[in-house]
Motif scaffolding. Structure first.
Motif, PDB file in Angstrom:
ATOM      1  N   GLY A 211       0.764  -1.157  -0.082  1.00  0.00           N
ATOM      2  CA  GLY A 211       0.085   0.029  -0.039  1.00  0.00           C
ATOM      3  C   GLY A 211       1.042   1.257   0.030  1.00  0.00           C
ATOM      4  N   ALA A 212       2.063   1.261  -0.234  1.00  0.00           N
ATOM      5  CA  ALA A 212       3.069   2.494  -0.192  1.00  0.00           C
ATOM      6  C   ALA A 212       2.650   3.442  -1.262  1.00  0.00           C
ATOM      7  CB  ALA A 212       4.397   1.907  -0.205  1.00  0.00           C
ATOM      8  N   CYS A 213       2.402   2.822  -2.342  1.00  0.00           N
ATOM      9  CA  CYS A 213       2.113   3.722  -3.525  1.00  0.00           C
ATOM     10  C   CYS A 213       1.024   4.484  -3.176  1.00  0.00           C
ATOM     11  CB  CYS A 213       2.034   3.042  -4.963  1.00  0.00           C
ATOM     12  SG  CYS A 213       3.662   2.503  -5.499  1.00  0.00           S
ATOM     13  N   ARG A 214      -0.161   3.885  -2.599  1.00  0.00           N
ATOM     14  CA  ARG A 214      -1.641   4.271  -2.329  1.00  0.00           C
ATOM     15  C   ARG A 214      -1.177   5.388  -1.122  1.00  0.00           C
ATOM     16  NH1 ARG A 214      -5.805   0.115  -1.048  1.00  0.00           N
ATOM     17  NH2 ARG A 214      -4.310  -0.358   0.301  1.00  0.00           N
ATOM     18  N   ALA A 215      -0.286   5.087  -0.218  1.00  0.00           N
ATOM     19  CA  ALA A 215      -0.217   6.107   0.787  1.00  0.00           C
ATOM     20  C   ALA A 215       0.441   7.442   0.304  1.00  0.00           C
ATOM     21  CB  ALA A 215       0.686   5.484   1.945  1.00  0.00           C
ATOM     22  N   ARG A 216       1.525   7.064  -0.526  1.00  0.00           N
ATOM     23  CA  ARG A 216       2.204   8.334  -1.009  1.00  0.00           C
ATOM     24  C   ARG A 216       1.252   9.440  -1.923  1.00  0.00           C
ATOM     25  NH1 ARG A 216       5.931   4.235  -2.722  1.00  0.00           N
ATOM     26  NH2 ARG A 216       7.964   4.298  -1.255  1.00  0.00           N
ATOM     27  N   THR A 217       0.349   8.574  -2.445  1.00  0.00           N
ATOM     28  CA  THR A 217      -0.786   9.332  -3.322  1.00  0.00           C
ATOM     29  C   THR A 217      -1.780  10.212  -2.399  1.00  0.00           C
ATOM     30  OG1 THR A 217      -0.739   7.726  -4.988  1.00  0.00           O
ATOM     31  CG2 THR A 217      -2.842   9.085  -5.002  1.00  0.00           C
ATOM     32  N   ALA A 218      -2.066   9.530  -1.350  1.00  0.00           N
ATOM     33  CA  ALA A 218      -2.931  10.122  -0.320  1.00  0.00           C
ATOM     34  C   ALA A 218      -2.241  11.447   0.142  1.00  0.00           C
ATOM     35  CB  ALA A 218      -3.180   9.225   0.817  1.00  0.00           C
ATOM     36  N   LEU A 219      -0.812  11.286   0.694  1.00  0.00           N
ATOM     37  CA  LEU A 219      -0.039  12.371   1.158  1.00  0.00           C
ATOM     38  C   LEU A 219      -0.109  13.269   0.190  1.00  0.00           C
ATOM     39  CD1 LEU A 219       2.386  10.499   3.352  1.00  0.00           C
ATOM     40  CD2 LEU A 219       0.210  11.539   4.087  1.00  0.00           C
ATOM     41  N   SER A 220       0.193  13.222  -0.931  1.00  0.00           N
ATOM     42  CA  SER A 220       0.437  14.230  -2.115  1.00  0.00           C
ATOM     43  C   SER A 220      -0.932  14.913  -2.058  1.00  0.00           C
ATOM     44  CB  SER A 220       0.296  13.767  -3.469  1.00  0.00           C
ATOM     45  OG  SER A 220      -0.755  13.021  -4.131  1.00  0.00           O
ATOM     46  N   LEU A 221      -2.274  14.577  -1.613  1.00  0.00           N
ATOM     47  CA  LEU A 221      -3.284  15.565  -1.363  1.00  0.00           C
ATOM     48  C   LEU A 221      -3.813  16.131  -0.553  1.00  0.00           C
ATOM     49  CD1 LEU A 221      -5.426  12.806  -3.801  1.00  0.00           C
ATOM     50  CD2 LEU A 221      -4.598  14.937  -4.790  1.00  0.00           C
ATOM     51  N   THR A 222      -3.134  15.709   0.647  1.00  0.00           N
ATOM     52  CA  THR A 222      -3.637  16.285   2.068  1.00  0.00           C
ATOM     53  C   THR A 222      -3.370  17.685   2.290  1.00  0.00           C
ATOM     54  OG1 THR A 222      -3.473  15.722   4.354  1.00  0.00           O
ATOM     55  CG2 THR A 222      -1.274  15.815   3.129  1.00  0.00           C
ATOM     56  N   ASP A 223      -4.442  18.226   2.974  1.00  0.00           N
ATOM     57  CA  ASP A 223      -4.431  19.632   3.281  1.00  0.00           C
ATOM     58  C   ASP A 223      -5.256  19.766   4.604  1.00  0.00           C
ATOM     59  OD1 ASP A 223      -4.924  22.261   3.411  1.00  0.00           O
ATOM     60  OD2 ASP A 223      -4.855  22.629   1.484  1.00  0.00           O
ATOM     61  N   PRO A 224      -4.682  20.146   5.526  1.00  0.00           N
ATOM     62  CA  PRO A 224      -5.408  20.313   6.935  1.00  0.00           C
ATOM     63  C   PRO A 224      -6.474  21.437   7.043  1.00  0.00           C
ATOM     64  CG  PRO A 224      -3.178  20.916   7.186  1.00  0.00           C
ATOM     65  CD  PRO A 224      -3.155  20.173   5.955  1.00  0.00           C
ATOM     66  N   LEU A 225      -6.185  22.161   5.958  1.00  0.00           N
ATOM     67  CA  LEU A 225      -7.122  23.379   6.010  1.00  0.00           C
ATOM     68  C   LEU A 225      -8.879  23.077   5.850  1.00  0.00           C
ATOM     69  CD1 LEU A 225      -5.246  26.337   4.442  1.00  0.00           C
ATOM     70  CD2 LEU A 225      -6.231  26.333   6.522  1.00  0.00           C
ATOM     71  N   ALA A 226      -8.894  21.612   5.388  1.00  0.00           N
ATOM     72  CA  ALA A 226     -10.212  20.904   5.121  1.00  0.00           C
ATOM     73  C   ALA A 226     -10.959  20.952   6.303  1.00  0.00           C
ATOM     74  CB  ALA A 226     -10.117  19.722   4.612  1.00  0.00           C
ATOM     75  N   GLU A 227     -11.995  21.289   6.471  1.00  0.00           N
ATOM     76  CA  GLU A 227     -12.791  21.346   7.743  1.00  0.00           C
ATOM     77  C   GLU A 227     -13.768  20.421   8.272  1.00  0.00           C
ATOM     78  OE1 GLU A 227     -14.378  25.644   8.407  1.00  0.00           O
ATOM     79  OE2 GLU A 227     -12.157  26.105   8.658  1.00  0.00           O
ATOM     80  N   SER A 228     -14.131  19.470   7.217  1.00  0.00           N
ATOM     81  CA  SER A 228     -14.850  18.428   7.236  1.00  0.00           C
ATOM     82  C   SER A 228     -14.465  17.139   6.358  1.00  0.00           C
ATOM     83  CB  SER A 228     -16.243  18.724   6.894  1.00  0.00           C
ATOM     84  OG  SER A 228     -16.480  18.852   5.493  1.00  0.00           O
ATOM     85  N   PRO A 229     -15.103  15.936   6.567  1.00  0.00           N
ATOM     86  CA  PRO A 229     -14.612  14.981   5.866  1.00  0.00           C
ATOM     87  C   PRO A 229     -15.223  15.025   4.431  1.00  0.00           C
ATOM     88  CG  PRO A 229     -16.375  14.138   7.392  1.00  0.00           C
ATOM     89  CD  PRO A 229     -15.868  15.572   7.782  1.00  0.00           C
ATOM     90  N   GLY A 230     -16.307  15.802   4.117  1.00  0.00           N
ATOM     91  CA  GLY A 230     -16.784  15.842   3.018  1.00  0.00           C
ATOM     92  C   GLY A 230     -15.871  16.780   2.051  1.00  0.00           C
TER      93      GLY A 230
END
Length: 343
Positions: A211-230
């Motif tokens: 799952g390492a490739c999937r994990a790297r993809t997820a981290l490339s999109l992350t942004d803690p400014l999002a305020e809800s799961p939606g």
């Protein structure tokens, strides 16, 4: 200064839980106000709560039940840890994962069926895993051992589809960094970039873990400014739809008012908003939102809204996103070319 409207995760309160050492007809099962959620574990019936809230309470009770049933477990992990920590998730009743030092018998243990009023809850399984967090990656919340926010985010990045892990990663970073939507910087001693770097280093330290490739993809999109799961999921949808990068919590000033769009595409002057469960419940909320959209329209911004029905149907959501955006900005890449976004 941080706005009181910004949403930072905090541990939810536990429901009323009672334990017994016996699994017989003589135990707490004879009490009508209690419902069995695990081996020797009962909770007060949540029938009077909204169903989504009851699901949350049942999940927390199941987490306590899993630790009671498997006392050798080191910690709750993945979505179970996220639920106890108060991180954002899109699945209200996830399976319960435990980190254990050995598995002598079955790795999967079914939990009892639970009903809330006339509605059945999801059938949930305890998963025991030998993937072990380090000692400093385990903490205690409400008396339960759970992985820390960043370790929880890391495990979810490896083992969940990106659409499901991204809300958890975003909210874990939000908990650790507490970003200010005005400055877009952390208000704690851990800068956002440093926290993301810790997660990326963590991916590499896991070595050949699946799952390492999937994990790297997820981290490339992350942004803690999002305020809800939606909000996190519609950002995933934009990437899956082949759209250009957008700004999370895009600030717009118009007619002396200050607004924040959940997701803003600057070049297209298009904003996307997620309507959650508690949005626009009163008539005054609807009027204020209409005035907001009229002012944004006068400033040249078009606003499109997405709800839970689309968040839970990714194919439908991505299809709509591609339809409402100009054809010229939609990537012609085939879905197989960004496979890691979907698996």
């Amino acid at each position: 200064m941080t706005s009181p409207s910004q949403h930072y995760p905090s541990p939810p309160p536990l429901p009323s839980i009672r334990f017994t050492s016996e699994k017989t007809v003589r135990d707490l099962g004879s009490h009508p106000e209690l419902v069995r959620v695990g081996w020797g574990t009962y909770m007060t019936r949540p029938d009077d709560l909204p169903f989504w809230r009851a699901q949350q309470q049942v999940t927390l009770a199941r987490c306590a039940a899993a630790l009671h049933q498997v006392p050798s477990a080191r910690a709750l992990t993945h979505e179970a840890a996220a639920a106890v920590l108060g991180l954002s998730t899109i699945r209200r009743e996830p399976d319960i994962r435990l980190a254990v030092t050995s598995i002598r018998r079955r790795a999967r243990l079914p939990m009892p069926r639970v009903r809330v009023g006339e509605r059945p809850c999801r059938l949930v399984v305890i998963h025991r895993s030998l993937v072990m967090p380090d000692d400093d990656e385990i903490t205690t919340v409400n008396g339960m051992y759970v992985t820390t926010p960043l370790r929880t985010a890391l495990d979810c990045a490896f083992d969940l589809p990106v659409r499901e892990s991204l809300p958890i990663i975003d909210s874990a970073l939000r908990m650790v960094c507490r970003p200010d939507r005005w400055t877009r910087e952390a208000t704690t001693s851990t800068p956002i970039g440093d926290a993301v770097a810790l997660l990326r280093d963590g991916v590499e330290r896991q070595g050949p873990r699946r799952g390492a490739c999937r994990a790297r993809t997820a981290l490339s999109l992350t942004d803690p400014l999002a305020e809800s799961p939606g909000e996190s999921v519609i950002r995933w949808g934009a990437a899956a739809a082949g759209l250009p990068a957008a700004v999370c919590q895009r600030r717009v000033e118009v007619d002396g008012y200050e607004y924040f769009l959940d997701l803003g595409f600057d070049r297209l002057r298009t904003g996307w908003e997620f309507d959650g469960l508690d949005k626009m419940q009163e008539a005054d909320d609807v009027r204020q939102e209409k005035s907001r959209e009229l002012r944004l329209a006068r400033a040249g911004w078009r606003v499109h809204r997405f709800g839970w029905e689309e968040v839970r149907d990714p194919e439908r959501m991505v299809g709509r996103m591609q339809e409402i955006m100009p054809l010229a900005v939609v990537s012609r890449r085939k879905r197989t070319e960004h496979h890691d976004l979907w698996v």
